[in-house]
Design a protein around this motif. Sequence first.
Motif, PDB file in Angstrom:
ATOM      1  N   ALA A 134       1.400  -1.157  -0.044  1.00  0.00           N
ATOM      2  CA  ALA A 134      -0.430  -0.227  -0.473  1.00  0.00           C
ATOM      3  C   ALA A 134       0.801   1.075   0.175  1.00  0.00           C
ATOM      4  O   ALA A 134       0.609   2.206  -1.005  1.00  0.00           O
ATOM      5  N   ALA A 188       0.575   4.871  -0.718  1.00  0.00           N
ATOM      6  CA  ALA A 188      -0.573   5.408   0.242  1.00  0.00           C
ATOM      7  C   ALA A 188       0.499   5.760   1.403  1.00  0.00           C
ATOM      8  O   ALA A 188       1.256   5.281   1.471  1.00  0.00           O
ATOM      9  N   THR A 189      -0.126   6.932   2.188  1.00  0.00           N
ATOM     10  CA  THR A 189       0.046   7.311   3.255  1.00  0.00           C
ATOM     11  C   THR A 189       0.534   6.137   4.487  1.00  0.00           C
ATOM     12  O   THR A 189      -0.978   4.921   4.466  1.00  0.00           O
ATOM     13  N   GLN A 224      -3.137   6.383   5.737  1.00  0.00           N
ATOM     14  CA  GLN A 224      -3.889   5.521   4.765  1.00  0.00           C
ATOM     15  C   GLN A 224      -4.128   3.875   4.777  1.00  0.00           C
ATOM     16  O   GLN A 224      -4.663   3.384   4.514  1.00  0.00           O
ATOM     17  N   ALA A 225      -2.363   3.581   4.782  1.00  0.00           N
ATOM     18  CA  ALA A 225      -2.300   2.228   4.320  1.00  0.00           C
ATOM     19  C   ALA A 225      -2.618   1.356   5.849  1.00  0.00           C
ATOM     20  O   ALA A 225      -3.006  -0.386   5.791  1.00  0.00           O
ATOM     21  N   ASP A 278      -6.532   1.937   5.125  1.00  0.00           N
ATOM     22  CA  ASP A 278      -7.106   0.962   4.235  1.00  0.00           C
ATOM     23  C   ASP A 278      -7.100  -0.599   3.815  1.00  0.00           C
ATOM     24  O   ASP A 278      -7.285  -1.337   3.128  1.00  0.00           O
ATOM     25  N   VAL A 279      -5.993  -1.121   4.654  1.00  0.00           N
ATOM     26  CA  VAL A 279      -5.127  -2.256   4.024  1.00  0.00           C
ATOM     27  C   VAL A 279      -5.560  -3.046   5.692  1.00  0.00           C
ATOM     28  O   VAL A 279      -5.718  -4.148   6.012  1.00  0.00           O
ATOM     29  N   PRO A 286      -9.010  -3.184   7.533  1.00  0.00           N
ATOM     30  CA  PRO A 286      -9.246  -4.484   6.707  1.00  0.00           C
ATOM     31  C   PRO A 286      -9.565  -5.638   7.008  1.00  0.00           C
ATOM     32  O   PRO A 286      -9.485  -6.880   7.093  1.00  0.00           O
ATOM     33  N   ILE A 287      -8.182  -6.138   6.466  1.00  0.00           N
ATOM     34  CA  ILE A 287      -6.811  -7.726   6.579  1.00  0.00           C
ATOM     35  C   ILE A 287      -7.420  -8.016   8.291  1.00  0.00           C
ATOM     36  O   ILE A 287      -7.685  -9.291   7.684  1.00  0.00           O
TER      37      ILE A 287
END
Lengths: 359, 302
Positions: B198, B203-204, B207-208, B211-212, B215-216
């Motif tokens: 990411a 992605a900052t 953000q990583a 967004d990642v 969710p994971i």
Amino acid sequence: MSYLKLENVKKVYNNKVTAVDNFNLEIEKGEFIAFLGPSGCGKTTTLRMIAGLESVTHGDITLEGKSIVGLTPRERGISMIFQSYAVWPHMTVYENVAYALKLRKLKKADIDEVVQDVAKTTDIVQYLNRYPSQLSGGQRQRVAVARAIAVKPKLFLMDEPLSNLDAKLRVSMRTDLKRIHQNVKSTSIFVTHDQSEALSLADRIVVMNHGVIEQIGTANEIYHESETMFIAKFIGSPASNFFVVNVILEDGEVYLVHDDFKVQFNGQEKDVLIKNYLDKSVVLSIRPENFTVNKGGFIKAKAKIIEPQGSHIIINTDIGGEEIKIVSDLLELESGENILLGFNDKVLLFDSETEKRIK
Amino acid sequence: MLEKGHVKEIIKSPYLLLVPALLFYLIFWFVPVATSLYESFTTISGKVGLNNFILVLQDSLFLDAFVNTLIFALLSLLLQFALALGIAVLVNQNFKGSKLFLFVILIPMALPPSAIGILWNTGLVESGWINSFLATSGIQNVLEALGILKGPTLWKAVSGLEAVMTLIIIDTWTVMPSVMIIILAGLQNFNEEYKEAAQIFGATKWQAFRDVVIPIIKPSIVTALLLRLISGLQVWLIGVMLFGFNNVPFLVERIVYYTDKVRTATNSYKMANAYSIFTLGHVFTVAFLFLRVTKDKKEGAK
Ligand SMILES: Nc1ncnc2c1ncn2[C@@H]1O[C@H](COP(=O)(O)OP(=O)(O)OP(=O)(O)O)[C@@H](O)[C@H]1O
Ligand SMILES: [Mg+2]
């Protein structure tokens, strides 16, 4: 001026482990470079330093003339395919490819255009709405490629992208990668410890060992003009054969003397041998296909084991207690037969101390 | 023929293996619930109807208990989630001394509920350790000088929402570690390459993470929070230990109260059962809503 330049790059982990040292490399725009070397030699570490995922202990990395060592990964404009692919499991294939574009605040329609375009290039159009868990390894790998080329990177890094695939798929993906590289003309660095991958894909190969570069060159240079014994041993399958020989001068001619043979040497290294190596031992390296078998040779040997390969055979024999492998097209040769060996002039000589090539 | 028999055996065997578990549930779960259901829908004279539930609704503390329970469960969930996530991320950085830090954080998990009750009881009384800490550390003087406090605080004299807040803080201190440990397990299983990918793709760090990473590891988070939510809805012991019965009513506190404390009253046993069934339905509903809200888009698409 080179496109990407690594200058004296060094990486020390936890103040203890030196993973990469004295790494110097210049890459031209559009080149396809392979990092090749045994496990643990620092390939991944170097790649991660270029990507910005790992700090550089010492030295500088410049891209398009500007130093990038102080930049975060996102500021470098580089994309990467990870060994595990790292395709995000909670996003569809489409979302995976589109994520980077969304972050760049592209318009929806533009994103769609790019995604469809790279999906076509990588042949994943029919999987766009699937989740990675619903894809095979090879398909996932292509998603990783699609995601990486969608952002039109300045540099394209791949860490053993084919190592999780089966042998057949690996070869076909290899061709795909080369085709994609030719289409998008990206500057690429490809990490592998599979020499046939490196030889077949790369414009130039960087052979590494224990964190340092052994040689940088084309496939031909690396194979035929190996700079170190390590490379002669590491590249080629079967690898090169080595004989420790003595250099002597008789009647103005140079001879290489081994327990089992004595041969006159007329190669271009002759003068250096006379100057520096008289009455000293050097290492003679002969590639398996550079032997002659039963064509007027001077080494008597016995074919111990024959490995048929279809188009050719590999003869295992024994010279002076050393296991020697020879590639020959004498398909009818049987194991146990006596053979007479010679070799052509494509031989290399190495200094037995430094293990560097004598030239 | 032989093959058919084989197939049958294979199909049958997993169900056979379930028998012990089924028996267990039948005896220790189904029987009490069925009994409770029966009791709650019949009067003492054996008449079937909603009589007991009407009694429950007429209980002057029912509404308070219901509201307190919800406030307690939701606020403690939010607070614990925020803290647990933060601490889990912190510990996962593997900084120097993070192991010791983790150990200290986990101590409250080792204490049995009654010990926690006693610990905080001795803390909250007028001459308890909280006030003496404030006094000896000089904080009390500062606060008094600033006019915020006048003399030792009577922590246990609070009521209503303030009491619920006090309990939320104590509950958070107690169970936040268990939420944190589940999230930490999720983080430690997380493949860092997802996050690095990411970041490489623009992605900052934040953000990583959003967004990642989140969710994971969401399955771990949902599990931890669901367990927390359910036990939050069943709060009673700490409330009773600190404030006694009737003062800070909760749904389960009502059950215990009517079962244990006023056993002699004619309808109390029936009311306790009606409260149980109501609480059961309540927990089911809230848990269902929670799962609905946190449901994966991915599953929804299938
Ligand atoms: N995070 C780390 N901390 C400490 N040492 C590390 C770390 N990562 C790698 N190393 C060490 O650095 C050296 C180079 O590792 P690297 O991962 O770059 O090897 P590699 O060439 O990619 O090997 P492989 O082909 O097995 O992937 C190894 O000796 C490894 O043990
Ligand atoms: Mg590696």
